[in-house]
Write a protein that holds these residues in place. Structure first.
Motif, PDB file in Angstrom:
ATOM      1  N   THR A  96       0.836  -1.200   0.000  1.00 15.63           N
ATOM      2  CA  THR A  96       0.000   0.000   0.000  1.00 15.63           C
ATOM      3  C   THR A  96       0.871   1.250   0.000  1.00 15.63           C
ATOM      4  OG1 THR A  96      -1.823  -1.123   1.099  1.00 15.63           O
ATOM      5  CG2 THR A  96      -1.767   1.270   1.288  1.00 15.63           C
ATOM      6  N   PHE A  97       1.895   1.272   0.848  1.00 17.29           N
ATOM      7  CA  PHE A  97       2.772   2.438   0.892  1.00 17.29           C
ATOM      8  C   PHE A  97       3.489   2.639  -0.441  1.00 17.29           C
ATOM      9  CE2 PHE A  97       3.465   1.809   5.740  1.00 17.29           C
ATOM     10  CZ  PHE A  97       2.184   2.272   5.982  1.00 17.29           C
ATOM     11  N   ASP A  98       3.930   1.543  -1.049  1.00 14.13           N
ATOM     12  CA  ASP A  98       4.660   1.608  -2.305  1.00 14.13           C
ATOM     13  C   ASP A  98       3.800   2.180  -3.435  1.00 14.13           C
ATOM     14  OD1 ASP A  98       6.989   0.927  -4.007  1.00 14.13           O
ATOM     15  OD2 ASP A  98       5.627  -0.548  -4.883  1.00 14.13           O
ATOM     16  N   ARG A  99       2.498   1.957  -3.376  1.00 14.38           N
ATOM     17  CA  ARG A  99       1.618   2.352  -4.463  1.00 14.38           C
ATOM     18  C   ARG A  99       0.730   3.532  -4.114  1.00 14.38           C
ATOM     19  NH1 ARG A  99       2.276  -1.204  -7.985  1.00 14.38           N
ATOM     20  NH2 ARG A  99       0.521  -0.615  -9.262  1.00 14.38           N
ATOM     21  N   SER A 100       0.864   4.071  -2.937  1.00 10.32           N
ATOM     22  CA  SER A 100      -0.096   5.031  -2.437  1.00 10.32           C
ATOM     23  C   SER A 100       0.192   6.460  -2.863  1.00 10.32           C
ATOM     24  CB  SER A 100      -0.136   4.963  -0.909  1.00 10.32           C
ATOM     25  OG  SER A 100      -0.977   5.955  -0.404  1.00 10.32           O
ATOM     26  N   ILE A 101      -0.761   7.049  -3.536  1.00  4.28           N
ATOM     27  CA  ILE A 101      -0.692   8.470  -3.862  1.00  4.28           C
ATOM     28  C   ILE A 101      -0.790   9.277  -2.573  1.00  4.28           C
ATOM     29  CG2 ILE A 101      -1.947  10.351  -4.996  1.00  4.28           C
ATOM     30  CD1 ILE A 101      -2.666   8.285  -7.202  1.00  4.28           C
ATOM     31  N   THR A 102      -1.594   8.815  -1.637  1.00  2.00           N
ATOM     32  CA  THR A 102      -1.744   9.515  -0.360  1.00  2.00           C
ATOM     33  C   THR A 102      -0.409   9.638   0.355  1.00  2.00           C
ATOM     34  OG1 THR A 102      -4.025   8.774  -0.139  1.00  2.00           O
ATOM     35  CG2 THR A 102      -2.902   9.458   1.888  1.00  2.00           C
ATOM     36  N   PHE A 104       2.571   9.599  -0.956  1.00  2.00           N
ATOM     37  CA  PHE A 104       3.380  10.556  -1.709  1.00  2.00           C
ATOM     38  C   PHE A 104       2.994  11.983  -1.325  1.00  2.00           C
ATOM     39  CE2 PHE A 104       3.586  13.505  -5.250  1.00  2.00           C
ATOM     40  CZ  PHE A 104       4.928  13.469  -5.568  1.00  2.00           C
ATOM     41  N   LEU A 105       1.674  12.254  -1.301  1.00  2.00           N
ATOM     42  CA  LEU A 105       1.202  13.600  -0.973  1.00  2.00           C
ATOM     43  C   LEU A 105       1.563  13.978   0.459  1.00  2.00           C
ATOM     44  CD1 LEU A 105      -2.276  13.583  -2.753  1.00  2.00           C
ATOM     45  CD2 LEU A 105      -0.145  14.624  -3.554  1.00  2.00           C
ATOM     46  N   LEU A 106       1.416  13.056   1.393  1.00  2.76           N
ATOM     47  CA  LEU A 106       1.776  13.350   2.786  1.00  2.76           C
ATOM     48  C   LEU A 106       3.262  13.675   2.920  1.00  2.76           C
ATOM     49  CD1 LEU A 106      -0.299  10.667   4.727  1.00  2.76           C
ATOM     50  CD2 LEU A 106      -0.683  13.140   4.687  1.00  2.76           C
ATOM     51  N   ALA A 107       4.106  12.936   2.188  1.00  2.00           N
ATOM     52  CA  ALA A 107       5.549  13.206   2.238  1.00  2.00           C
ATOM     53  C   ALA A 107       5.859  14.591   1.675  1.00  2.00           C
ATOM     54  CB  ALA A 107       6.318  12.131   1.474  1.00  2.00           C
ATOM     55  N   ARG A 108       5.154  15.009   0.629  1.00  2.00           N
ATOM     56  CA  ARG A 108       5.390  16.341   0.066  1.00  2.00           C
ATOM     57  C   ARG A 108       4.845  17.433   0.988  1.00  2.00           C
ATOM     58  NH1 ARG A 108       7.520  12.787  -1.830  1.00  2.00           N
ATOM     59  NH2 ARG A 108       8.526  12.670  -3.836  1.00  2.00           N
ATOM     60  N   ILE A 109       3.740  17.169   1.645  1.00  2.00           N
ATOM     61  CA  ILE A 109       3.213  18.129   2.623  1.00  2.00           C
ATOM     62  C   ILE A 109       4.194  18.262   3.781  1.00  2.00           C
ATOM     63  CG2 ILE A 109       1.377  18.511   4.331  1.00  2.00           C
ATOM     64  CD1 ILE A 109      -0.557  17.217   2.229  1.00  2.00           C
ATOM     65  N   GLU A 110       4.759  17.135   4.221  1.00  2.00           N
ATOM     66  CA  GLU A 110       5.750  17.177   5.297  1.00  2.00           C
ATOM     67  C   GLU A 110       6.955  18.014   4.879  1.00  2.00           C
ATOM     68  OE1 GLU A 110       7.960  13.907   8.070  1.00  2.00           O
ATOM     69  OE2 GLU A 110       8.141  13.619   5.906  1.00  2.00           O
ATOM     70  N   ARG A 111       7.419  17.804   3.654  1.00  2.00           N
ATOM     71  CA  ARG A 111       8.597  18.519   3.160  1.00  2.00           C
ATOM     72  C   ARG A 111       8.352  20.018   3.110  1.00  2.00           C
ATOM     73  NH1 ARG A 111      10.422  16.776  -2.602  1.00  2.00           N
ATOM     74  NH2 ARG A 111       8.722  18.139  -3.193  1.00  2.00           N
ATOM     75  N   ARG A 127       3.979  17.215 -11.562  1.00  2.00           N
ATOM     76  CA  ARG A 127       5.391  17.374 -11.930  1.00  2.00           C
ATOM     77  C   ARG A 127       6.250  16.225 -11.396  1.00  2.00           C
ATOM     78  NH1 ARG A 127       6.444  21.604  -9.199  1.00  2.00           N
ATOM     79  NH2 ARG A 127       7.770  20.660  -7.630  1.00  2.00           N
ATOM     80  N   GLU A 128       6.091  15.880 -10.119  1.00  2.00           N
ATOM     81  CA  GLU A 128       6.976  14.886  -9.515  1.00  2.00           C
ATOM     82  C   GLU A 128       6.478  13.449  -9.683  1.00  2.00           C
ATOM     83  OE1 GLU A 128       8.304  15.643  -5.531  1.00  2.00           O
ATOM     84  OE2 GLU A 128       8.413  17.801  -5.883  1.00  2.00           O
ATOM     85  N   TYR A 129       5.252  13.185  -9.263  1.00  2.00           N
ATOM     86  CA  TYR A 129       4.746  11.808  -9.268  1.00  2.00           C
ATOM     87  C   TYR A 129       4.587  11.286 -10.688  1.00  2.00           C
ATOM     88  CZ  TYR A 129       2.062   7.775  -7.578  1.00  2.00           C
ATOM     89  OH  TYR A 129       1.626   6.513  -7.283  1.00  2.00           O
ATOM     90  N   LEU A 130       3.906  12.067 -11.507  1.00  2.00           N
ATOM     91  CA  LEU A 130       3.689  11.618 -12.876  1.00  2.00           C
ATOM     92  C   LEU A 130       4.887  11.907 -13.771  1.00  2.00           C
ATOM     93  CD1 LEU A 130      -0.030  12.720 -13.368  1.00  2.00           C
ATOM     94  CD2 LEU A 130       0.853  10.470 -12.744  1.00  2.00           C
ATOM     95  N   GLY A 131       5.585  13.002 -13.515  1.00  2.00           N
ATOM     96  CA  GLY A 131       6.716  13.388 -14.358  1.00  2.00           C
ATOM     97  C   GLY A 131       8.019  12.776 -13.905  1.00  2.00           C
ATOM     98  N   ASP A 132       8.625  13.357 -12.870  1.00  2.00           N
ATOM     99  CA  ASP A 132       9.954  12.941 -12.420  1.00  2.00           C
ATOM    100  C   ASP A 132      10.025  11.465 -12.028  1.00  2.00           C
ATOM    101  OD1 ASP A 132      10.527  15.629 -12.742  1.00  2.00           O
ATOM    102  OD2 ASP A 132      10.563  16.067 -10.590  1.00  2.00           O
ATOM    103  N   LEU A 133       9.019  10.992 -11.311  1.00  2.00           N
ATOM    104  CA  LEU A 133       9.033   9.602 -10.842  1.00  2.00           C
ATOM    105  C   LEU A 133       8.468   8.613 -11.863  1.00  2.00           C
ATOM    106  CD1 LEU A 133       7.981  10.188  -7.119  1.00  2.00           C
ATOM    107  CD2 LEU A 133      10.276   9.845  -8.051  1.00  2.00           C
ATOM    108  N   ARG A 134       7.931   9.105 -12.954  1.00  4.55           N
ATOM    109  CA  ARG A 134       7.463   8.291 -14.091  1.00  4.55           C
ATOM    110  C   ARG A 134       6.548   7.136 -13.642  1.00  4.55           C
ATOM    111  NH1 ARG A 134      10.242   9.216 -18.699  1.00  4.55           N
ATOM    112  NH2 ARG A 134      10.020   7.058 -19.372  1.00  4.55           N
ATOM    113  N   GLN A 135       5.559   7.463 -12.846  1.00  3.88           N
ATOM    114  CA  GLN A 135       4.687   6.432 -12.284  1.00  3.88           C
ATOM    115  C   GLN A 135       3.760   5.789 -13.318  1.00  3.88           C
ATOM    116  OE1 GLN A 135       4.847   5.105  -8.943  1.00  3.88           O
ATOM    117  NE2 GLN A 135       6.788   6.041  -9.516  1.00  3.88           N
TER     118      GLN A 135
END
Length: 194
Positions: A96-102, A104-111, A127-135
């Protein structure tokens, strides 16, 4: 009555010890390079869970020679419980963590703690999830390896019969639990533009 209680307490202790030992064995096997060539966490985790269950069963068979309370049915039941627990843990947490958009978003909010608005967070996601990380590429690769899709020579992606069965099952099981159907429903095609 006292003998029954002692027997049940003994069984519970055996199951608890096997469950804990099986989980620790599972974590050790996951941390090892075993099956490291399998790129999908879910498949690797499930295979390692079965390998761990076999090893645990072997250890219990050896221990059962010296511990009469550890008969065959108790050992099989304890190993089955351990296997079920380990696979459940795999699915509920790491997969779940590996595939979770939530996540990802929580980590960016934390940052960016307190600095992002919802539109800014949406831009970070794109930009990051779909672009840089090529999900999207990652998911296409995973689903191709899983056999749920094929990529045709022209680059277009098609669902396989297995993928259709998966979606059908997801719709049915999701309906049982009241899951959001928008993630598994095929929208009607847009009308042609004139």
């Amino acid at each position: 009555m006292n003998a029954l209680f002692r027997r049940l307490a003994g069984l519970a202790l055996i199951y608890l010890l096997v469950l804990a030992g099986g989980f620790l064995l599972y974590l050790a096997l996951i941390a090892s390079p075993l099956l490291g060539a399998i790129p999908l966490l879910f498949y690797r985790g499930v295979l390692i869970a079965f390998i761990g269950a076999l090893l645990l069963g072997l250890l219990l068979a050896i221990a059962g020679r010296r511990a009469p309370a550890l008969d065959l049915s108790t050992g099989v039941g304890a190993v089955a419980l351990s296997l079920a627990f380990n696979i459940s843990f795999l699915i509920v947490f790491p997969v779940t963590f590996d595939r979770s958009i939530t996540m990802f978003l929580l980590a960016r909010i934390e940052r960016q703690d307190g600095q992002l608005t919802p539109p800014m967070l949406e831009n970070v996601f794109i930009r990051e999830y779909l672009g840089d990380l090529r999900q999207i590429d990652r998911r296409v690769s995973e689903q191709t390896l899983s056999g749920n899709i094929v990529q045709r020579d022209d680059g277009r992606i098609a669902l396989t019969p297995q993928g259709r069965r998966l979606l059908s099952s997801a719709r049915q099981v999701g309906g049982w639990f009241g899951a959001d159907p928008r993630f598994v429903t095929t929208p009607e095609p847009a009308p042609p533009r004139h």
